[in-house]
Design a protein around this motif. Structure first.
Motif, mmCIF file in Angstrom:
data_model
loop_
_atom_site.group_PDB
_atom_site.id
_atom_site.type_symbol
_atom_site.label_atom_id
_atom_site.label_comp_id
_atom_site.label_asym_id
_atom_site.label_seq_id
_atom_site.Cartn_x
_atom_site.Cartn_y
_atom_site.Cartn_z
ATOM 1 N N ARG A 1 0.835 -1.204 0.000
ATOM 2 C CA ARG A 1 0.000 0.000 0.000
ATOM 3 C C ARG A 1 0.870 1.254 0.000
ATOM 4 N N VAL A 2 0.392 2.270 -0.703
ATOM 5 C CA VAL A 2 1.053 3.570 -0.706
ATOM 6 C C VAL A 2 -0.019 4.654 -0.596
ATOM 7 N N TYR A 3 0.408 5.886 -0.302
ATOM 8 C CA TYR A 3 -0.552 6.939 0.050
ATOM 9 C C TYR A 3 -0.158 8.261 -0.610
ATOM 10 N N ARG A 4 -1.123 8.899 -1.253
ATOM 11 C CA ARG A 4 -0.912 10.227 -1.825
ATOM 12 C C ARG A 4 -2.201 11.028 -1.695
ATOM 13 N N ALA A 5 -2.077 12.321 -1.563
ATOM 14 C CA ALA A 5 -3.237 13.194 -1.387
ATOM 15 C C ALA A 5 -3.877 13.476 -2.740
ATOM 16 N N ASP A 6 -4.638 12.484 -3.232
ATOM 17 C CA ASP A 6 -5.254 12.597 -4.544
ATOM 18 C C ASP A 6 -6.514 11.741 -4.561
ATOM 19 N N TYR A 7 -7.551 12.196 -5.286
ATOM 20 C CA TYR A 7 -8.794 11.422 -5.309
ATOM 21 C C TYR A 7 -9.622 11.791 -6.533
ATOM 22 N N ASP A 8 -9.736 10.849 -7.474
ATOM 23 C CA ASP A 8 -10.626 11.001 -8.622
ATOM 24 C C ASP A 8 -10.853 9.616 -9.217
ATOM 25 N N GLN A 9 -11.308 9.552 -10.474
ATOM 26 C CA GLN A 9 -11.677 8.271 -11.073
ATOM 27 C C GLN A 9 -10.498 7.318 -11.174
ATOM 28 N N THR A 10 -9.294 7.849 -11.328
ATOM 29 C CA THR A 10 -8.110 6.997 -11.485
ATOM 30 C C THR A 10 -7.093 7.170 -10.361
ATOM 31 N N HIS A 11 -7.447 7.903 -9.298
ATOM 32 C CA HIS A 11 -6.541 8.100 -8.172
ATOM 33 C C HIS A 11 -7.320 8.008 -6.865
ATOM 34 N N THR A 12 -6.716 7.405 -5.867
ATOM 35 C CA THR A 12 -7.310 7.354 -4.522
ATOM 36 C C THR A 12 -6.215 7.659 -3.507
ATOM 37 N N PRO A 13 -6.578 8.166 -2.327
ATOM 38 C CA PRO A 13 -5.557 8.506 -1.317
ATOM 39 C C PRO A 13 -4.713 7.307 -0.892
ATOM 40 N N MET A 14 -5.309 6.112 -0.916
ATOM 41 C CA MET A 14 -4.551 4.892 -0.649
ATOM 42 C C MET A 14 -4.710 3.963 -1.837
ATOM 43 N N PHE A 15 -3.597 3.458 -2.364
ATOM 44 C CA PHE A 15 -3.681 2.521 -3.467
ATOM 45 C C PHE A 15 -2.542 1.514 -3.329
ATOM 46 N N HIS A 16 -2.390 0.650 -4.317
ATOM 47 C CA HIS A 16 -1.416 -0.436 -4.221
ATOM 48 C C HIS A 16 -0.427 -0.353 -5.393
ATOM 49 N N GLN A 17 0.806 -0.622 -5.091
ATOM 50 C CA GLN A 17 1.867 -0.475 -6.070
ATOM 51 C C GLN A 17 2.813 -1.661 -5.975
ATOM 52 N N VAL A 18 3.450 -1.995 -7.077
ATOM 53 C CA VAL A 18 4.535 -2.977 -7.051
ATOM 54 C C VAL A 18 5.715 -2.369 -7.794
ATOM 55 N N GLU A 19 6.859 -2.428 -7.160
ATOM 56 C CA GLU A 19 8.078 -1.932 -7.783
ATOM 57 C C GLU A 19 9.063 -3.075 -7.914
#
Length: 354
Positions: A196-214
């Motif tokens: 899980r990662v966190y950014r201050a963003d929220y719309d159809q393709t962005h949420t404050p918490m989302f999931h990432q793989v690096e």
């Protein structure tokens, strides 16, 4: 008094149901019941009369109360016997079906991604979701004036007045895991870091918490060609078809050179189909690990080099399963999951041989 007793006990014994019995209880023992009114009359009797009538009325009240309780129990037993005679249960029938829980698309795609990269020799690493400013930014060559370090883009933890500890943030990517892994294991290495990662963003393709793989691969002679092979192999396995990629020059502080990666797709009726057509869709960022990042991880950039990449698990889940709105991952119910074909404990496609 004997006649009164005989009358009430007879009526109670003849009651055929609990409703009739309750009516008799009220008629005998209620506030305006026959026996209750007679007990009130004791106040108007002489002492001699009370000495005779009082005990007799109390005894009558107790007998009537006992008779009502016994009759109520008898009626209950009779009703149960009748129900048992009328109802039956076939214990040889199978049990009633119970609806099972359903695996979440993000969990399934994380398993798919992990399995595919495991086949290519990548280990899995995890790290804290609350990171120091150094691991999240400085070690990744992100300068102090970078927009990602602004409070409008990143969640900083609260600091009380006079607290001089280094800032801590909700990690904005899983790249800090790469630094920690390099510190602990050195080179050569191949590792992915989902989480899980966190950014201050929220719309159809962005949420404050989302999931990432690096992903991170370090060796003595790794190149962008290796990166392209790994990504095309991954996407082909994940989408179940041959997928071509296109690299476009870009800039990320932690890689040099850097590239945005597009995958081949087509658009038909507003639906994207991966692996065919003449269109392209951007899906991730990548590049060769910057020498300063290698140094921050304790690796000598004069001897080692490597590539790194990062993509959103939620986004590639949307692409594969046709989910139009990222926010639906976090505010929907089982009906939504079943609509997109997620059954209970569904195995990832790479394991199921799809």
């Amino acid at each position: 008094m004997d006649q009164l007793k005989s009358d009430w006990l007879g009526r109670i014994g003849a009651a055929s149901d609990e409703t009739t019995l309750e009516d008799l209880r009220v008629a005998a023992l209620g506030k305006k019941g026959d026996i209750s009114l007679r007990m009130r009359d004791l106040g108007g009797m002489s002492p001699e009369e009370r000495q005779v009538a009082g005990p007799a009325l109390n005894a009558l009240k107790d007998e009537v109360t006992t008779a009502i309780a016994a009759k109520k129990a008898a009626l209950g037993d009779a009703a149960l016997d009748e129900r048992l005679r009328a109802e039956w249960l076939d214990v040889t029938l199978p049990a009633r079906h119970r609806r099972q829980g359903t695996i979440h698309p993000v969990s399934q795609v994380t398993e798919e991604v992990t399995a595919i990269f495991a086949d290519m020799g990548f280990a899995v690493a995890e790290g804290p979701q609350i990171e120091t400013d150094w691991y999240n930014f400085d070690a990744l060559n992100i300068p102090g004036h970078h927009p990602a370090r602004a409070e409008m883009d990143t969640f900083y933890t609260h600091r009380a007045p006079g607290d001089d500890r280094p800032p801590h943030v909700l990690r904005t990517h899983t790249s800090p895991v790469q630094i920690r892994y390099m510190e602990a294991h050195g080179a050569p290495t191949r590792v992915i870091a989902p989480g899980r990662v966190y950014r201050a963003d929220y719309d159809q393709t962005h949420t404050p918490m989302f999931h990432q793989v690096e992903g991170l691969a370090i060796d003595r002679d790794i190149s962008m060609a290796n990166l392209k092979w790994v990504l095309e192999s991954f996407f082909s396995a994940y989408f179940g078809t041959n997928v071509r990629t296109r690299f476009r020059a870009s800039h990320f502080p932690f890689t040099e050179p850097s590239a945005e990666v597009d995958i081949q797709c087509s658009w038909e009726g507003g639906t994207v189909k991966v692996g065919e057509g003449n269109d392209w869709l951007e899906v991730l960022g990548s590049g060769m690990v910057h020498p300063k990042v290698l140094q921050a991880g304790g690796i000598d950039p004069s001897e080692w080099q490597g590539f790194a990449f990062g993509m959103g698990i939620d986004r590639i889940a949307m692409l594969k399963y046709g989910i139009p709105d990222l926010r639906a991952f976090f505010d929907s119910d089982l009906r939504w999951l079943r609509h997109y074909g997620f059954s209970a404990l569904q195995m990832p496609a790479v394991h199921a041989g799809v």
